[in-house]
Design an enzyme around this catalytic site. Structure first.
Site, PDB file in Angstrom:
ATOM      1  N   GLU A 112       1.005 -49.048  37.405  1.00  0.00           N
ATOM      2  CA  GLU A 112       2.074 -49.073  36.420  1.00  0.00           C
ATOM      3  C   GLU A 112       1.901 -50.137  35.331  1.00  0.00           C
ATOM      4  O   GLU A 112       2.296 -49.923  34.192  1.00  0.00           O
ATOM      5  CB  GLU A 112       3.419 -49.290  37.132  1.00  0.00           C
ATOM      6  CG  GLU A 112       3.778 -48.214  38.146  1.00  0.00           C
ATOM      7  CD  GLU A 112       3.990 -46.849  37.506  1.00  0.00           C
ATOM      8  OE1 GLU A 112       4.216 -46.781  36.286  1.00  0.00           O
ATOM      9  OE2 GLU A 112       3.909 -45.843  38.227  1.00  0.00           O
ATOM     10  N   SER A 389       9.031  -3.255  48.218  1.00  0.00           N
ATOM     11  CA  SER A 389       9.680  -2.192  47.443  1.00  0.00           C
ATOM     12  C   SER A 389      10.920  -2.650  46.691  1.00  0.00           C
ATOM     13  O   SER A 389      11.470  -1.879  45.897  1.00  0.00           O
ATOM     14  CB  SER A 389      10.052  -1.023  48.372  1.00  0.00           C
ATOM     15  OG  SER A 389       8.887  -0.376  48.834  1.00  0.00           O
TER      16      SER A 389
END
Length: 891
Positions: A112, A389
């Site tokens: 960082e 389906s």
């Protein structure tokens, strides 16, 4: 001349010398002007920058010590604005700087802000280094903000990416550095960062993912945790161990790059598998919260649609949750009572999404069964499985109605076909049923008609239709027509798509958040807007066909709720031959079973299956129908005590009467039997034009006449008919008298033997196949013969009918000893070959009727001429004495 020449040369040299001098002086003047201009512009820029900076920072928030210590939790409210939970105020293990191990501090600094201890809140070198690192190691390798800037951003500012926010962030970072030590600021960062799982702080992450305190973390574990804050949910090692491991390795390389670890340490730590290192599922903590699956969706939605941090920004979030429905979903997912839902085992998973059909608001979410971890895998919103389906209305039949104007009666031949590539596929039962309507094909979930529909629509149109319904297709193949997706879909996406059919073609993206209130009272409307994605005719006709799925013999009958108008579709997926062989799976087993359906009020999509496709849903009992049973139970529960109107036909649709079995479809005529009529729907203006003639009424016979021939005692009946127009015409003739005759013939005349004193009524109608005409009637009175009397004797004519139209007449005379003689006579042009004679000893008394002669045996049909009518014996009236009959009948 020479002097003159010299003077010219001198003048020329003097002029050239002057020109050079002028040219040398000119650049100096231009540079001076440019320099002065730049100075002026610089002064203006500085003044403008200072002014802008001052303008932006004047509204910057104050450094509130309370906000620096703890983030403000966000409140989550249900659809009735009642608080259900707070996010961000719980599950935090606070750690002091002195207890932060150096290995973790080094990992955080390398990732960082490696110059954290050298700058004063803002680091220009860090910013430049971050840009370079992103080019060298890939995007996201290193951030540009300092740790100090991240602390003030998370504590005081929003996540919006604007110049104003960056200026305020820099100003506050500088102020923070003046008021707090580096160790204090680092402690703030370590305890503030979000680490997924509804948690904050690196100490909390160590406990959640490894079950350890910070001081016990290995280098690999510390690097993994240190890399999470950039994207906590994506780098969650429980849900995405592969991404977490890649991020961890980037942190390790940065630690080595900045001198915190050796190359050997980096290489050894990189070999550790994140998936194997984190806690196993049965070791993880469980936070039993009834609304957790729904809160998951809220957190994801706020993160995806806004720049706010739900865990630190103190938001008030107005959601769409129906608490009662959510609790019921939890109950049916986790019930142990097989009478409610007969789960085959505790491992079968299910994902449920319940929407408001009209608004797309999520009412409840079932993230899974028997979940053991907080914010675990959510099968309702995170899963991506093949839809089977259930995709057919979305990719096949919906587009066919939308773009081709098909009616629900459109005929498709359920026959063996292949994909355009030549690859074979089949129906689920490996059988084919021939021509059928689109409605029937959907009701019975036939694969061949579905693929044919997609082929006729075209892949591009089908994809466009599906994407508009929220199905994220990047590509499309013909196998998608029956759900053979490569990436899969979630129940949330399927629910959103089906809700559009139930909402007259309006699609609203499914959402859990309606609006958000900020700390300063600002209200932000986040609900997505509805959009038209199909014609209302398409929506209604698909809906009406889907209603048939829940009717016998449809595939979704177990999802039916009596009295509730429901439309829906089943879906199962299949294993490949290779998978069945490799995993030893029976061909009747399936990996996924779905049911998605809706009423005018609610839409629900339900997936069932196991965590791994290698574990099949067997065909035993109701295992492959669990999704239908869950849908039925849930829909019945949320629909009780409320009105659920049926789906209303829009003006763009017309109802049509189609004659069954016609291909191409034709309208039923007024003569079509009701059993052969199917009520279907068409897009207005696109209904069939032709009316069936199959059952049309024929014209009736004309000029019917009956004449009596006194010479031979015959009646000749004749009529007119245009037989040439229809060579298959036949006539049905009924003769009613004392003895009734009935015959069917092709000729236009008929002769029959008449009895004196009788009255005959003749009825005739024409027919061809199942078509027939109205009947026409005539009658004739036969005169009495001369000298005939009925005093003291009784005469009973008997008439027999035989199939070859030969007629036998028998007469019995009563003279004390009545004798009956039977004669078989052929009424056509031929005469019967044999006579039947009957002698009887029956005696009639008084005025009783004499004995009835036996019916003569059938006479052979003569050659040529019209076929005479068939006669049948007549039963005497009741209460009439009849002489005994006897004799031998000939063949």
């Amino acid at each position: 001349m020479s002097e003159q020449f010299k003077s010219r040369e001198e003048r020329r040299k003097q002029l050239q010398s002057k020109g050079k001098k002028n040219k040398q002086k000119k650049p100096r003047g231009l540079f001076k002007k440019i320099f002065l201009s730049l100075v002026v512009l610089g002064i203006i820029g500085i003044l403008a920058g200072v002014g802008t900076f001052a303008y932006f920072v004047k509204d910057a928030p104050k450094l509130d010590p309370k906000l620096l210590k703890d983030p403000i939790p966000s409140k989550i409210l249900d659809k009735n604005d009642k608080l259900i939970t707070e996010v961000g105020a719980v599950n935090r293990e606070y750690v002091n700087y002195k207890d932060i191990p150096k290995i973790l501090e080094d990992a955080v600094l390398a990732t960082e802000d490696y110059r954290f201890y050298k700058h004063h809140g803002i680091d220009p070198i860090r910013l430049g280094g971050a840009i370079l690192a992103n080019f060298q190691h890939g995007f996201g390798a290193e951030g540009g903000s300092t740790i100090t800037q991240q602390v003030v951003k998370n504590a005081f500012l929003t996540q919006e990416k604007t110049l104003k926010r960056k200026v305020q962030e820099a100003w506050l970072a500088y102020q923070l550095e003046q008021q707090y030590t580096k160790h204090q600021i680092f402690e703030m960062y370590v305890n503030k960062v979000y680490v997924s799982e509804n948690s904050h702080g690196l100490a909390t992450a160590a406990e959640i993912y490894y079950g350890k305190e910070l001081k016990d973390l290995t280098l690999a574990e510390a690097a993994q945790i240190a890399g999470m804050p950039q994207s906590p949910n994506n780098y969650n090692p429980f849900n995405h161990p592969d991404l977490a491991e890649k991020r961890r390795n980037i942190v390790l390389s940065l630690m080595y790059q900045h001198g915190f670890i050796s190359k050997q340490e980096m290489q050894e730590a990189s070999k550790v598998s994140v998936a194997d290192d984190v806690l196993k599922q049965d070791q993880r903590k469980v936070d039993d919260k009834p609304y957790e699956s729904f809160v998951d969706a809220v957190i994801d939605e706020v993160k995806a649609t806004t720049d706010f941090d739900i865990f630190t920004d103190g938001l008030t979030i107005y959601t769409t949750l129906d608490k009662d429905a959510q609790l019921h979903v939890n109950e049916i997912l986790n019930t142990k009572d097989s009478d409610i839902i007969p789960y085959p085992d505790d491992k079968l998973q299910a994902g449920i999404v319940l929407l408001d059909t009209k608004t797309g608001e999520i009412r409840a979410i079932g993230g899974g069964r028997n979940q053991q971890v907080q914010r675990g895998f959510n099968y309702a919103i995170d899963t991506r499985r093949q839809p089977g389906s259930t995709i057919k209305p979305v990719l096949d039949y919906g587009p066919a109605i939308e773009y081709l104007n098909w009616g629900t009666y459109e005929m498709i031949n359920d026959k063996p076909i292949t994909y355009s590539s030549g690859k074979k596929f089949g129906n689920w039962d490996q059988k084919y049923k021939g021509p059928m309507t689109m409605r029937t094909a959907l009701q019975l979930s036939r694969n061949s008609p579905a693929v044919q529909a997609l082929q006729q629509v075209g892949l591009d149109k089908a994809k466009e239709f599906a994407v508009n319904l929220g199905i994220p297709l990047k590509e499309i193949y013909e196998s998608y027509a029956i759900g053979g997706f490569e990436t899969g879909v979630s129940p949330l996406q399927m629910a959103g798509a089906y809700a559009a059919f139930g909402n007259n073609g309006f699609y609203t993206k499914p959402h859990s958040v309606k609006k958000i209130k900020l700390r300063d009272g600002t209200m932000i409307d986040t609900a997505p807007k509805p959009k038209v994605v199909m014609k209302d005719s398409t929506a209604f006709m698909v809906t009406d066909m889907l209603k048939s799925v829940l009717m016998s013999p449809g595939t979704g009958t177990r999802a039916k709720v009596p009295g509730l108008p429901i439309a829906g579709k089943t879906g199962t997926t299949n294993y490949t031959d290779q998978e069945m062989a490799e995993w030893n799976i029976n061909s009747s087993s399936v990996p996924d079973a779905w049911f998605t359906g809706y009423t005018t009020n609610y839409t629900a999509s339900i997936w069932t299956g196991y965590e791994s496709r290698k574990t099949p849903i067997t065909a035993e009992g109701s295992n492959q129908r669990i999704a239908q049973l869950l849908f039925k139970n849930l829909m019945a529960y949320v629909s009780k005590d409320i009105n659920t109107p049926d789906f209303k036909m829009p003006n763009s649709v017309q109802k049509v009467r189609i004659e069954k079995g016609t291909m191409p479809p034709v309208l039923a005529s007024q003569y079509t039997p009701s059993s052969q009529v199917s009520i279907e729907y068409a897009v207005k203006g696109h209904a069939p034009k032709r009316v069936s003639e199959k059952y049309n009424k024929l014209s009736a016979p004309a000029n019917v006449a009956a004449k009596y021939d006194n010479t031979n005692g015959n009646v000749v009946v004749s009529w007119d008919y245009n037989n040439a127009a229809n060579k298959d015409i036949q006539f049905d003739v009924t003769i009613d008298g004392t003895n009734s005759n009935h015959t069917v013939q092709t000729g236009n005349s008929l002769t029959f033997k008449a009895n004196p004193g009788e009255k005959y009524t003749i009825s005739i109608f024409a027919f061809s196949g199942t078509n027939k005409s109205d009947a026409v009637h005539t009658s004739i009175d036969i005169p009495q013969s001369e000298g005939q009397t009925d005093q003291g004797t009784g005469t009973t004519p008997g008439t027999g009918t035989e199939n070859n139209n030969g007629t036998g007449n028998g007469t019995g005379t009563e003279n004390g000893n009545g004798t009956g003689n039977g004669t078989g006579t052929e009424n056509g042009n031929g005469t019967g070959n044999e006579n039947g004679t009957t002698n009887g000893n029956g005696t009639g008394s008084g005025s009783n009727t004499g004995n009835t002669g036996n019916t003569g045996n059938t006479g052979n049909t003569g050659q040529g001429g019209a076929t005479p009518p068939v006669t049948t014996p007549v039963t005497p009236p009741p209460n009439q004495s009849t002489g005994n009959r006897g004799g031998t009948n000939s063949q």
